[in-house]
Scaffold this motif. Structure first.
Motif, mmCIF file in Angstrom:
data_model
loop_
_atom_site.group_PDB
_atom_site.id
_atom_site.type_symbol
_atom_site.label_atom_id
_atom_site.label_comp_id
_atom_site.label_asym_id
_atom_site.label_seq_id
_atom_site.Cartn_x
_atom_site.Cartn_y
_atom_site.Cartn_z
ATOM 1 N N GLY A 42 0.804 -1.208 0.000
ATOM 2 C CA GLY A 42 0.000 0.000 0.000
ATOM 3 C C GLY A 42 0.836 1.256 0.000
ATOM 4 O O GLY A 42 2.024 1.250 -0.295
ATOM 5 N N LYS A 43 0.182 2.311 0.369
ATOM 6 C CA LYS A 43 0.798 3.623 0.297
ATOM 7 C C LYS A 43 1.612 3.924 1.554
ATOM 8 O O LYS A 43 1.247 3.535 2.642
ATOM 9 C CB LYS A 43 -0.295 4.666 0.103
ATOM 10 C CG LYS A 43 -1.042 4.467 -1.201
ATOM 11 C CD LYS A 43 -2.369 5.170 -1.186
ATOM 12 C CE LYS A 43 -3.167 4.872 -2.419
ATOM 13 N NZ LYS A 43 -3.642 3.491 -2.472
ATOM 14 N N LEU A 65 -2.427 9.287 -3.112
ATOM 15 C CA LEU A 65 -3.314 8.685 -2.118
ATOM 16 C C LEU A 65 -4.637 8.218 -2.712
ATOM 17 O O LEU A 65 -5.496 7.718 -1.998
ATOM 18 C CB LEU A 65 -3.573 9.683 -0.982
ATOM 19 C CG LEU A 65 -2.351 10.029 -0.149
ATOM 20 C CD1 LEU A 65 -2.667 11.145 0.835
ATOM 21 C CD2 LEU A 65 -1.841 8.795 0.581
ATOM 22 N N GLY A 66 -4.810 8.379 -4.015
ATOM 23 C CA GLY A 66 -6.021 7.903 -4.679
ATOM 24 C C GLY A 66 -7.179 8.883 -4.638
ATOM 25 O O GLY A 66 -8.294 8.537 -4.997
ATOM 26 N N MET A 97 0.880 11.785 12.112
ATOM 27 C CA MET A 97 -0.092 10.690 12.114
ATOM 28 C C MET A 97 0.618 9.356 12.359
ATOM 29 O O MET A 97 1.723 9.134 11.871
ATOM 30 C CB MET A 97 -0.784 10.673 10.745
ATOM 31 C CG MET A 97 -1.919 9.711 10.590
ATOM 32 S SD MET A 97 -2.624 9.759 8.914
ATOM 33 C CE MET A 97 -3.461 11.321 8.914
ATOM 34 N N SER A 98 -0.010 8.475 13.134
ATOM 35 C CA SER A 98 0.575 7.148 13.354
ATOM 36 C C SER A 98 0.395 6.300 12.104
ATOM 37 O O SER A 98 -0.483 6.554 11.277
ATOM 38 C CB SER A 98 -0.097 6.464 14.544
ATOM 39 O OG SER A 98 -1.417 6.099 14.219
ATOM 40 N N ASP A 99 1.233 5.274 11.968
ATOM 41 C CA ASP A 99 1.130 4.370 10.829
ATOM 42 C C ASP A 99 -0.218 3.661 10.796
ATOM 43 O O ASP A 99 -0.788 3.451 9.731
ATOM 44 C CB ASP A 99 2.257 3.332 10.858
ATOM 45 C CG ASP A 99 3.602 3.937 10.492
ATOM 46 O OD1 ASP A 99 3.624 4.929 9.737
ATOM 47 O OD2 ASP A 99 4.627 3.412 10.960
ATOM 48 N N GLU A 100 -0.731 3.290 11.962
ATOM 49 C CA GLU A 100 -2.008 2.592 12.027
ATOM 50 C C GLU A 100 -3.145 3.483 11.535
ATOM 51 O O GLU A 100 -4.013 3.052 10.789
ATOM 52 C CB GLU A 100 -2.300 2.114 13.455
ATOM 53 C CG GLU A 100 -1.381 1.008 13.938
ATOM 54 C CD GLU A 100 -0.033 1.513 14.437
ATOM 55 O OE1 GLU A 100 0.103 2.749 14.691
ATOM 56 O OE2 GLU A 100 0.894 0.705 14.533
ATOM 57 N N TYR A 106 -5.976 5.357 4.433
ATOM 58 C CA TYR A 106 -5.567 5.366 3.037
ATOM 59 C C TYR A 106 -5.233 3.986 2.440
ATOM 60 O O TYR A 106 -5.112 3.875 1.230
ATOM 61 C CB TYR A 106 -4.350 6.282 2.836
ATOM 62 C CG TYR A 106 -4.636 7.704 3.203
ATOM 63 C CD1 TYR A 106 -5.470 8.488 2.411
ATOM 64 C CD2 TYR A 106 -4.100 8.277 4.349
ATOM 65 C CE1 TYR A 106 -5.747 9.805 2.741
ATOM 66 C CE2 TYR A 106 -4.372 9.589 4.685
ATOM 67 C CZ TYR A 106 -5.187 10.342 3.877
ATOM 68 O OH TYR A 106 -5.463 11.634 4.206
ATOM 69 N N ASN A 107 -5.064 2.964 3.226
ATOM 70 C CA ASN A 107 -4.704 1.647 2.717
ATOM 71 C C ASN A 107 -5.804 0.617 2.862
ATOM 72 O O ASN A 107 -5.537 -0.567 2.972
ATOM 73 C CB ASN A 107 -3.421 1.138 3.405
ATOM 74 C CG ASN A 107 -2.204 1.853 2.879
ATOM 75 O OD1 ASN A 107 -2.142 2.245 1.714
ATOM 76 N ND2 ASN A 107 -1.214 2.024 3.732
#
Length: 108
Positions: A42-43, A65-66, A97-100, A106-107
């Motif tokens: 993903g992104k 990000l689509g 922003m956290s990865d989660e 976005y993913n």
């Protein structure tokens, strides 16, 4: 597969046996099979932040990000400088922003 209710916010199905497991589980506790890591595809949050910083005035990060509609909106109004200011704010947001949170937004 067992018919079990699933709370989509916190659980998922095992890719092998179909048991309901925690969304963050790396290994199914019932069958022991390692679950694939959805964050590896993903992104990328960092890539989106860098695109927002360097090319955000043209909306390139939105295309990445689509969000094509917003990307065209940024592109149409890039001459005003407003998209560049908004993109800089988004750059800071992506870095904080956290990865989660990024993956959830976005993913998916």
């Amino acid at each position: 597969m067992e018919n079990q209710p699933i709370n989509s916010n916190m659980q998922k199905f095992c890719s092998s046996c179909g048991s309901v497991i925690s969304e963050k589980a790396e290994i199914c506790p019932k069958c022991g099979v390692r679950q694939h890591n959805p964050t590896s595809k993903g992104k990328s949050r960092i890539a989106a932040a860098l695109l927002a910083f360097f090319l955000g005035g043209f909306g390139i990060h939105k295309f990445y990000l689509g969000q094509v509609g917003l990307g065209f909106l940024y592109l149409i109004f890039c001459w005003t400088g407003i998209p560049a200011i908004v993109a800089f704010i988004e750059f800071i947001i992506y870095l904080c922003m956290s990865d989660e949170t990024f993956d959830a937004k976005y993913n998916r």
